[in-house]
Design a protein around this motif. Structure first.
Motif, PDB file in Angstrom:
ATOM      1  N   VAL A 220     -68.947  -3.482 -25.151  1.00 27.01           N
ATOM      2  CA  VAL A 220     -68.865  -2.609 -23.981  1.00 27.01           C
ATOM      3  C   VAL A 220     -67.999  -3.184 -22.868  1.00 27.01           C
ATOM      4  O   VAL A 220     -67.208  -2.458 -22.250  1.00 27.01           O
ATOM      5  CB  VAL A 220     -70.284  -2.263 -23.463  1.00 27.01           C
ATOM      6  N   LEU A 221     -68.103  -4.477 -22.593  1.00 23.99           N
ATOM      7  CA  LEU A 221     -67.345  -5.069 -21.491  1.00 23.99           C
ATOM      8  C   LEU A 221     -65.869  -5.233 -21.853  1.00 23.99           C
ATOM      9  O   LEU A 221     -64.981  -4.864 -21.069  1.00 23.99           O
ATOM     10  CB  LEU A 221     -67.945  -6.423 -21.108  1.00 23.99           C
ATOM     11  N   VAL A 222     -65.606  -5.785 -23.022  1.00 24.38           N
ATOM     12  CA  VAL A 222     -64.208  -6.030 -23.404  1.00 24.38           C
ATOM     13  C   VAL A 222     -63.468  -4.710 -23.636  1.00 24.38           C
ATOM     14  O   VAL A 222     -62.280  -4.589 -23.303  1.00 24.38           O
ATOM     15  CB  VAL A 222     -64.121  -6.974 -24.633  1.00 24.38           C
ATOM     16  N   ASP A 223     -64.171  -3.684 -24.155  1.00 28.99           N
ATOM     17  CA  ASP A 223     -63.528  -2.379 -24.334  1.00 28.99           C
ATOM     18  C   ASP A 223     -63.125  -1.786 -22.987  1.00 28.99           C
ATOM     19  O   ASP A 223     -62.045  -1.204 -22.834  1.00 28.99           O
ATOM     20  CB  ASP A 223     -64.462  -1.411 -25.063  1.00 28.99           C
ATOM     21  N   HIS A 224     -64.020  -1.905 -22.020  1.00 31.77           N
ATOM     22  CA  HIS A 224     -63.734  -1.388 -20.678  1.00 31.77           C
ATOM     23  C   HIS A 224     -62.525  -2.113 -20.080  1.00 31.77           C
ATOM     24  O   HIS A 224     -61.636  -1.491 -19.481  1.00 31.77           O
ATOM     25  CB  HIS A 224     -64.956  -1.552 -19.781  1.00 31.77           C
ATOM     26  N   LEU A 225     -62.481  -3.430 -20.253  1.00 32.56           N
ATOM     27  CA  LEU A 225     -61.354  -4.214 -19.748  1.00 32.56           C
ATOM     28  C   LEU A 225     -60.053  -3.849 -20.456  1.00 32.56           C
ATOM     29  O   LEU A 225     -58.985  -3.769 -19.833  1.00 32.56           O
ATOM     30  CB  LEU A 225     -61.637  -5.708 -19.907  1.00 32.56           C
ATOM     31  N   MET A 226     -60.112  -3.648 -21.770  1.00 33.22           N
ATOM     32  CA  MET A 226     -58.913  -3.273 -22.522  1.00 33.22           C
ATOM     33  C   MET A 226     -58.362  -1.934 -22.029  1.00 33.22           C
ATOM     34  O   MET A 226     -57.140  -1.753 -21.927  1.00 33.22           O
ATOM     35  CB  MET A 226     -59.217  -3.198 -24.022  1.00 33.22           C
ATOM     36  N   LYS A 227     -59.250  -1.016 -21.698  1.00 32.75           N
ATOM     37  CA  LYS A 227     -58.816   0.282 -21.196  1.00 32.75           C
ATOM     38  C   LYS A 227     -58.135   0.127 -19.837  1.00 32.75           C
ATOM     39  O   LYS A 227     -57.079   0.734 -19.586  1.00 32.75           O
ATOM     40  CB  LYS A 227     -60.021   1.217 -21.093  1.00 32.75           C
ATOM     41  N   TYR A 273     -76.940  -1.218 -17.487  1.00 34.76           N
ATOM     42  CA  TYR A 273     -76.837  -2.583 -16.953  1.00 34.76           C
ATOM     43  C   TYR A 273     -75.388  -3.071 -17.008  1.00 34.76           C
ATOM     44  O   TYR A 273     -74.846  -3.588 -16.025  1.00 34.76           O
ATOM     45  CB  TYR A 273     -77.751  -3.533 -17.734  1.00 34.76           C
ATOM     46  N   TYR A 274     -74.760  -2.916 -18.179  1.00 35.12           N
ATOM     47  CA  TYR A 274     -73.371  -3.367 -18.343  1.00 35.12           C
ATOM     48  C   TYR A 274     -72.446  -2.200 -17.962  1.00 35.12           C
ATOM     49  O   TYR A 274     -71.793  -1.588 -18.812  1.00 35.12           O
ATOM     50  CB  TYR A 274     -73.140  -3.848 -19.770  1.00 35.12           C
ATOM     51  N   ASP A 275     -72.432  -1.912 -16.661  1.00 35.24           N
ATOM     52  CA  ASP A 275     -71.768  -0.714 -16.163  1.00 35.24           C
ATOM     53  C   ASP A 275     -70.434  -1.024 -15.491  1.00 35.24           C
ATOM     54  O   ASP A 275     -69.913  -2.144 -15.569  1.00 35.24           O
ATOM     55  CB  ASP A 275     -72.697   0.026 -15.185  1.00 35.24           C
ATOM     56  N   HIS A 276     -69.881  -0.018 -14.828  1.00 37.29           N
ATOM     57  CA  HIS A 276     -68.575  -0.156 -14.179  1.00 37.29           C
ATOM     58  C   HIS A 276     -68.590  -1.263 -13.125  1.00 37.29           C
ATOM     59  O   HIS A 276     -67.618  -2.025 -13.007  1.00 37.29           O
ATOM     60  CB  HIS A 276     -68.179   1.176 -13.546  1.00 37.29           C
ATOM     61  N   SER A 277     -69.673  -1.372 -12.385  1.00 34.22           N
ATOM     62  CA  SER A 277     -69.736  -2.397 -11.335  1.00 34.22           C
ATOM     63  C   SER A 277     -69.749  -3.798 -11.941  1.00 34.22           C
ATOM     64  O   SER A 277     -69.197  -4.742 -11.365  1.00 34.22           O
ATOM     65  CB  SER A 277     -70.965  -2.187 -10.448  1.00 34.22           C
ATOM     66  N   TYR A 278     -70.365  -3.960 -13.099  1.00 36.65           N
ATOM     67  CA  TYR A 278     -70.371  -5.248 -13.802  1.00 36.65           C
ATOM     68  C   TYR A 278     -68.930  -5.634 -14.165  1.00 36.65           C
ATOM     69  O   TYR A 278     -68.503  -6.791 -13.981  1.00 36.65           O
ATOM     70  CB  TYR A 278     -71.227  -5.130 -15.060  1.00 36.65           C
ATOM     71  N   VAL A 279     -68.175  -4.660 -14.686  1.00 33.95           N
ATOM     72  CA  VAL A 279     -66.786  -4.913 -15.072  1.00 33.95           C
ATOM     73  C   VAL A 279     -65.933  -5.223 -13.842  1.00 33.95           C
ATOM     74  O   VAL A 279     -65.064  -6.105 -13.884  1.00 33.95           O
ATOM     75  CB  VAL A 279     -66.213  -3.708 -15.842  1.00 33.95           C
ATOM     76  N   ILE A 282     -66.283  -8.765 -12.913  1.00 32.09           N
ATOM     77  CA  ILE A 282     -65.497  -9.625 -13.806  1.00 32.09           C
ATOM     78  C   ILE A 282     -64.028  -9.628 -13.387  1.00 32.09           C
ATOM     79  O   ILE A 282     -63.377 -10.680 -13.329  1.00 32.09           O
ATOM     80  CB  ILE A 282     -65.633  -9.151 -15.268  1.00 32.09           C
ATOM     81  N   MET A 283     -63.504  -8.450 -13.091  1.00 33.44           N
ATOM     82  CA  MET A 283     -62.099  -8.345 -12.676  1.00 33.44           C
ATOM     83  C   MET A 283     -61.856  -9.147 -11.400  1.00 33.44           C
ATOM     84  O   MET A 283     -60.840  -9.860 -11.283  1.00 33.44           O
ATOM     85  CB  MET A 283     -61.749  -6.881 -12.439  1.00 33.44           C
ATOM     86  N   ALA A 284     -62.795  -9.056 -10.453  1.00 31.02           N
ATOM     87  CA  ALA A 284     -62.635  -9.776  -9.191  1.00 31.02           C
ATOM     88  C   ALA A 284     -62.684 -11.289  -9.411  1.00 31.02           C
ATOM     89  O   ALA A 284     -61.893 -12.047  -8.827  1.00 31.02           O
ATOM     90  CB  ALA A 284     -63.720  -9.339  -8.211  1.00 31.02           C
ATOM     91  N   LEU A 285     -63.599 -11.728 -10.284  1.00 30.45           N
ATOM     92  CA  LEU A 285     -63.697 -13.151 -10.583  1.00 30.45           C
ATOM     93  C   LEU A 285     -62.428 -13.651 -11.279  1.00 30.45           C
ATOM     94  O   LEU A 285     -61.936 -14.744 -11.004  1.00 30.45           O
ATOM     95  CB  LEU A 285     -64.920 -13.412 -11.474  1.00 30.45           C
ATOM     96  N   GLY A 286     -61.910 -12.848 -12.193  1.00 28.86           N
ATOM     97  CA  GLY A 286     -60.678 -13.215 -12.887  1.00 28.86           C
ATOM     98  C   GLY A 286     -59.512 -13.379 -11.925  1.00 28.86           C
ATOM     99  O   GLY A 286     -58.698 -14.308 -12.057  1.00 28.86           O
ATOM    100  N   LYS A 287     -59.458 -12.496 -10.929  1.00 30.88           N
ATOM    101  CA  LYS A 287     -58.394 -12.589  -9.932  1.00 30.88           C
ATOM    102  C   LYS A 287     -58.556 -13.847  -9.082  1.00 30.88           C
ATOM    103  O   LYS A 287     -57.576 -14.555  -8.801  1.00 30.88           O
ATOM    104  CB  LYS A 287     -58.420 -11.341  -9.048  1.00 30.88           C
ATOM    105  N   THR A 288     -59.807 -14.148  -8.684  1.00 30.89           N
ATOM    106  CA  THR A 288     -60.078 -15.340  -7.880  1.00 30.89           C
ATOM    107  C   THR A 288     -59.693 -16.607  -8.640  1.00 30.89           C
ATOM    108  O   THR A 288     -59.158 -17.568  -8.057  1.00 30.89           O
ATOM    109  CB  THR A 288     -61.566 -15.398  -7.498  1.00 30.89           C
TER     110      THR A 288
END
Length: 414
Positions: A220-227, A273-279, A282-288
């Motif tokens: 669920v998380l990696v698919d959302h990120l790939m999109k 639980y593993y929703d849009h806000s969770y992703v 992750i995106m914000a942490l990756g940028k930091t």
């Protein structure tokens, strides 16, 4: 469906957390002995399997409805998905070169739009609930075949979480393979969410035991990120994951902040639980951390493997200390991600990791097969939940039967 060695054709339908389409299978099922006997364990053969794709744009609609859909939308899409599921049933019968009139039964999971296993207080009552759309009465009347659906609430009615239900199939598969062996077998299904089942070897004075539960994120998380990052639905073969480097800092942050992975079983989770806000976190942490997109995909893919490993180490490994060897069989879309499979093997020391094909099971078809069998068990009045997996107080008959007027259940030709 009475008598000895009764043989029928049953269709199973399933759309999971990934919302990619409808998995449909056609089974030939044989029950040996009295159909109402606890000894009449069904034996089955997979005749055909396919994935019936959702129309373009429907996945996005469903994801939005899961988070903030209206009652009107739920009503409309409930019927729409019923029609789409009926199309999938007809397609899989054609693929198996079988006339619909020879199909005895359809078991349909539907599409989960909300899963609420944690009790909530409403007017003094403690409520757990779940909602799947794709109404089985629509499927039944579109196909002219009695259909069983809405499986999860019966388990919740007796204190269970309504999930996972796949351990019913896992238990039968592993029991056949490991009954006479002093070794432990596990089945891991990696769809949107990952869930694991384990068949524990007998110890002195104890028979074999069985446990099953959700581990945490699957795809669920990696698919959302790939999109978001690449404009595609998933990381095909794990190619992007192989290009990146795993960030120990991001991995540790995900581990520290995730409250589901370390939770004790029985437990179940979903897109709630593993929703849009969770992703977005992750995106914000990756940028930091100044991570590349490849590093982000590699790390989040490894987080799925880490979650499985953490659950194995904490909740399963202590139960299988007496096993000579331990095997893990992987199914679902995650089994096709070669990077994820490598990380599982590297993390699970002392465990041999295989595709579920080694058990004679198409890894993609597993959940559809499960709901075909659960529908069959419901129709003949037998329970289908595994209380040690769901937390239910007892075994119950699952689902609702939607019959078709004056339908007879034909036997398969021999």
């Amino acid at each position: 469906m009475a008598g000895q060695d009764s043989k029928v054709y049953v269709i199973g339908l399933m759309s999971g957390t990934s919302m990619d389409g409808i998995d449909a299978c056609l089974l030939e099922i044989t029950a040996v002995g009295d159909l109402h006997s606890s000894e009449a364990i069904p034996r089955w053969t997979l005749v055909s399997f396919l994935t019936h794709p959702y129309p373009v744009g429907l996945k996005g609609d469903l994801m939005r409805i899961c988070s903030n859909g209206t009652v009107g939308e739920l009503c409309g899409y409930n019927v729409l998905l019923g029609k789409l599921f009926a199309e999938a049933a007809k397609a899989v019968a054609r693929a198996g070169r079988l006339e619909m009139g020879k199909v005895a039964l359809i078991g349909s999971h539907g599409q989960t739009v909300h899963h609420m296993p944690a009790p909530q207080s409403l007017y003094g009552y403690q409520i757990t609930s779940t909602l799947q759309i794709g109404d089985p009465s629509i499927i039944a009347n579109e196909c002219g075949i009695t259909t069983v659906g809405d499986f999860r609430l019966a388990d919740m009615a007796v204190g269970g979480q309504g999930a996972p239900l796949v351990p019913y199939l896992d238990q039968t598969l592993l029991e056949r393979y490991y009954r006479e062996r002093k070794r432990a077998g596990m089945l891991l299904n990696i769809g949107g969410i990952s869930n694991i089942s384990a068949y524990v070897p007998p110890t002195q004075g104890k028979e074999r035991d069985f446990v099953g539960f959700d581990c945490g994120p699957g795809n669920v998380l990696v698919d959302h990120l790939m999109k978001q990052l690449y404009g595609v639905e998933y990381d095909k073969d794990g190619k992007i994951g192989f290009l990146g480097k795993i960030s120990s800092m991001l991995l540790q942050e995900l581990h520290d902040k995730d409250t589901f992975v370390p939770r004790c079983p029985p437990k179940s989770t979903g897109r709630e639980y593993y929703d849009h806000s969770y992703v977005e976190r992750i995106m914000a942490l990756g940028k930091t951390l100044n991570l590349s997109t490849e590093d982000l995909i590699a790390t989040v893919t490894d987080f799925t493997a880490a979650a499985v490993c953490a659950n194995y180490e904490q909740f399963i490994k202590p139960l299988i200390a007496s096993a000579d060897e331990v095997d893990l069989f992987v199914s679902g879309g995650g089994a096709k991600n070669n990077f994820l499979m490598r990380r599982l093997q590297e993390r699970l020391n002392g465990v041999e990791v295989y595709s579920a094909e080694k058990l004679g099971l198409n890894p993609d078809a597993k959940e559809a097969v499960c709901f075909a069998l659960l529908g069959y068990e419901t129709y003949r009045g037998r329970p289908g939940n595994v209380p040690s997996a769901t937390g239910a107080a007892k075994k119950v008959i699952l689902g609702k039967i939607c019959p078709v007027y004056q339908q007879h259940l034909p036997k398969a030709s021999t």
